[in-house]
Each structure stands twice: as C-alpha cells, then as structure tokens.
Motif scaffolding. Structure first.
Motif, short mmCIF file in Angstrom:
data_model
loop_
_atom_site.label_atom_id
_atom_site.label_comp_id
_atom_site.label_asym_id
_atom_site.label_seq_id
_atom_site.Cartn_x
_atom_site.Cartn_y
_atom_site.Cartn_z
N ASN A 112 0.80 -1.23 0.00
CA ASN A 112 0.00 0.00 0.00
C ASN A 112 0.83 1.27 0.00
N LEU A 113 1.96 1.28 -0.71
CA LEU A 113 2.72 2.52 -0.87
C LEU A 113 1.92 3.48 -1.73
N GLU A 114 2.03 4.76 -1.43
CA GLU A 114 1.32 5.77 -2.21
C GLU A 114 1.87 5.78 -3.64
N GLN A 115 0.96 5.88 -4.62
CA GLN A 115 1.36 5.81 -6.02
C GLN A 115 1.05 7.10 -6.76
N PHE A 116 1.85 7.34 -7.82
CA PHE A 116 1.54 8.42 -8.76
C PHE A 116 0.43 7.95 -9.68
N THR A 117 -0.21 8.89 -10.35
CA THR A 117 -1.14 8.52 -11.42
C THR A 117 -0.29 7.98 -12.57
N PRO A 118 -0.87 7.22 -13.51
CA PRO A 118 -0.07 6.69 -14.62
C PRO A 118 0.68 7.78 -15.40
N GLU A 119 0.05 8.93 -15.61
CA GLU A 119 0.71 10.02 -16.34
C GLU A 119 1.89 10.56 -15.54
N GLU A 120 1.71 10.74 -14.23
CA GLU A 120 2.80 11.22 -13.38
C GLU A 120 3.92 10.19 -13.30
N ALA A 121 3.55 8.90 -13.26
CA ALA A 121 4.55 7.84 -13.18
C ALA A 121 5.46 7.86 -14.40
N LEU A 122 4.90 8.10 -15.58
CA LEU A 122 5.72 8.20 -16.79
C LEU A 122 6.64 9.42 -16.71
N LYS A 123 6.14 10.49 -16.15
CA LYS A 123 6.94 11.72 -16.03
C LYS A 123 8.09 11.54 -15.03
N LEU A 174 6.46 4.40 -10.30
CA LEU A 174 5.06 4.39 -9.90
C LEU A 174 4.87 4.84 -8.46
N TRP A 175 5.85 4.54 -7.62
CA TRP A 175 5.72 4.81 -6.20
C TRP A 175 6.41 6.11 -5.80
N LYS A 176 5.69 6.95 -5.07
CA LYS A 176 6.21 8.26 -4.67
C LYS A 176 7.44 8.15 -3.79
N PHE A 177 7.53 7.12 -2.97
CA PHE A 177 8.67 6.95 -2.08
C PHE A 177 9.98 6.79 -2.85
N PHE A 178 9.91 6.16 -4.02
CA PHE A 178 11.12 5.86 -4.78
C PHE A 178 11.53 6.97 -5.74
N TYR A 179 10.76 8.04 -5.80
CA TYR A 179 11.13 9.16 -6.67
C TYR A 179 12.28 9.94 -6.04
N ASP A 180 13.30 10.18 -6.84
CA ASP A 180 14.48 10.92 -6.38
C ASP A 180 14.78 12.00 -7.41
#
Length: 77
Positions: free
Chosen positions: A45-56, A60-66
């Motif tokens: 249940n990690l918080e996710q981006f929308t599919p469009e945001e995930a491509l950007k 997919l997971w907000k925690f792993f965005y750096d």
C-alpha cells in the motif's frame, strides 16, 4: 528508548587537504543517495503516482522518486 532512524538523500564530506599540498582546498563535496537504499522490502500500500505522473517521474511509487538536479546546468539568476 530507541531512536527512530532518519536518513537524508543528500550527503556531504570534506576531502582531506594536507598542509604540504600545493593545490588549494577543494571544499565540501556533496552527493546523492537513492531512496531504495533505505528500505529492506517494499511495504504494501505505498502511495502511487497517477499513470501520467509515473511516466513523467520514472517510477510508480512516490517513495522511490528521487529528484536529480544537474550540477552542470546553467542557473537562472
């Protein structure tokens, strides 16, 4: 009492400079560590981006965005 572990994505160090070194000191150096270093397994249940945001953002997971800031890019003043 246990203290909660905190982490930072930006770390720094100061390179050793000998008094016999003819070059000027470099100063503080900075480097980034990716967030996946601080997690043993992916919790449910990690918080996710929308599919469009995930491509950007490239994940997919907000925690792993750096965020990466190119140090060689010309800065706007």
């Amino acid at each position: 009492m246990t203290r909660a572990k905190t982490f930072t994505l930006i770390k720094s160090y100061k390179p050793f400079h000998s008094k016999f070194d003819p070059c000027p000191p470099i100063g503080r150096k900075y480097f980034s560590t990716p967030p996946q270093l601080y997690i043993n397994f992916q919790p449910p249940n990690l918080e996710q981006f929308t599919p469009e945001e995930a491509l950007k953002y490239g994940t997919l997971w907000k925690f792993f965005y750096d965020f990466y800031d190119n140090p060689y890019r010309e800065r706007e003043t």
